[in-house]
Design a protein around this motif. Structure first.
Motif, PDB file in Angstrom:
ATOM      1  N   VAL A 186     110.493  17.779   5.936  1.00 31.60           N
ATOM      2  CA  VAL A 186     109.935  18.842   5.162  1.00 31.60           C
ATOM      3  C   VAL A 186     109.783  20.168   5.458  1.00 31.60           C
ATOM      4  N   VAL A 233     106.859  16.348   8.896  1.00 33.09           N
ATOM      5  CA  VAL A 233     106.390  17.281   7.952  1.00 33.09           C
ATOM      6  C   VAL A 233     106.136  18.247   8.379  1.00 33.09           C
ATOM      7  N   ILE A 247     111.548  10.327   5.604  1.00 33.60           N
ATOM      8  CA  ILE A 247     111.465  11.837   6.250  1.00 33.60           C
ATOM      9  C   ILE A 247     111.085  11.281   7.350  1.00 33.60           C
TER      10      ILE A 247
END
Ligand code: ADP
Length: 191
Positions: A5, A111, A108
Motif C-alpha cells: 500500500v 505500507v 498486505i
C-alpha cells in the motif's frame, strides 16, 4: 504475493512512485483515483455520481471503491503482487481490503507512508493542476478540502497499519529518484 500500500496525503507522490515501483518489481498498479477518472471519462452512472463528490474534494462512498478493487482482484492476472495507490482511504476500506486479501491468502506485506509537509503539498498540487486538467487540482479551496478529508478520514489509518507492524515512513520531499531509492530499500527488506 508482494502486496504493497502506498500511503500519504494528496500530492505526496504516490502515483509517480507507483509507476516506477510496478516496473521494478513487476507488480500491478491499482489506483482508485485513476479508476474513478476512467469511469468519468466513459460517462458511466458511477462516474457521474463520483464526479460531483470528487470536484468538491470529498471522498466517494466506501462501497463504490471497495467494489472497484474487488473487481480488479478477481480479474484473471499472472501478477506477483499489487500496488494499492489512493486506497484504502478510510478504516472501513482498510478492513475490507484485509478481508478481501485474507480470502486470497495474500495479505498486505508493507505500507509505505510518504511524508511531505503541507506547504509543499499545496504547491505541488496547484502546479500539477496547470497541466493535469484535473478540476480538483486547480482550486485552492478544493485542494484544502482534500487535505482536510485526508487528516480526518485517512490519516487514522497510519495507526491501523502501525498496529499490524506494517507501516514504514519515507521522507517524500527529496528528488523523485532519491525517494524511489528509499522506497525500494523498504520493499527489498520484506521481499
Ligand atoms: P490525490 O491522491 O492526488 O488526491 P486521487 O487521484 O487518488 O488523488 O483521488 C482523487 C479523488 O478521487 C479523491 O479526492 C476522492 O474524491 C476520490 N477517491 C479516490 N480514491 C478514493 C478512495 N479510496 N475512497 C474514496 N474516494 C476516493
Amino acid at each position: 504475493m508482494l502486496n504493497i500500500v502506498l500511503f500519504g496525503p494528496p500530492g505526496s507522490g504516490k502515483g509517480t512512485q507507483a509507476e516506477s515501483i510496478i516496473r521494478n518489481y513487476n507488480l500491478l498498479h491499482l489506483s482508485t483515483g485513476d479508476m474513478l477518472r476512467a469511469e468519468i471519462a466513459a460517462q458511466t452512472k458511477l462516474g457521474l455520481e463520483a464526479k460531483t463528490l470528487m470536484d468538491r474534494g470529498e471522498l466517494v462512498p466506501d462501497s463504490v471503491v471497495i467494489g472497484m478493487i474487488e473487481n480488479r482482484l478477481d480479474a484473471p492476472s499472472q501478477t506477483v503482487g499489487f500496488v494499492f495507490d489512493g486506497f484504502p482511504r478510510t478504516v472501513k476500506q482498510a478492513e475490507a481490503l484485509d478481508a478481501l486479501l485474507a480470502t486470497r491468502k495474500a495479505p498486505i506485506r508493507l505500507v509505505l507512508s510518504l511524508v511531505v509537509g503541507e506547504e509543499e503539498l499545496t504547491r505541488r498540487i496547484i502546479a500539477r493542476g496547470k497541466t493535469s486538467g484535473r478540476a480538483d487540482d486547480q482550486n485552492e479551496e478544493i485542494v484544502k478540502n482534500r487535505v482536510v478529508e485526508y487528516r480526518n478520514k485517512t490519516e487514522p489509518l497510519a495507526k491501523y497499519y502501525a498496529a499490524q507492524g506494517k507501516l514504514k515512513e519515507v521522507k517524500g520531499e527529496a528528488r523523485v529518484e532519491e525517494v524511489l531509492a528509499d522506497l525500494c530499500k523498504e520493499i527489498d527488506a520484506v521481499k
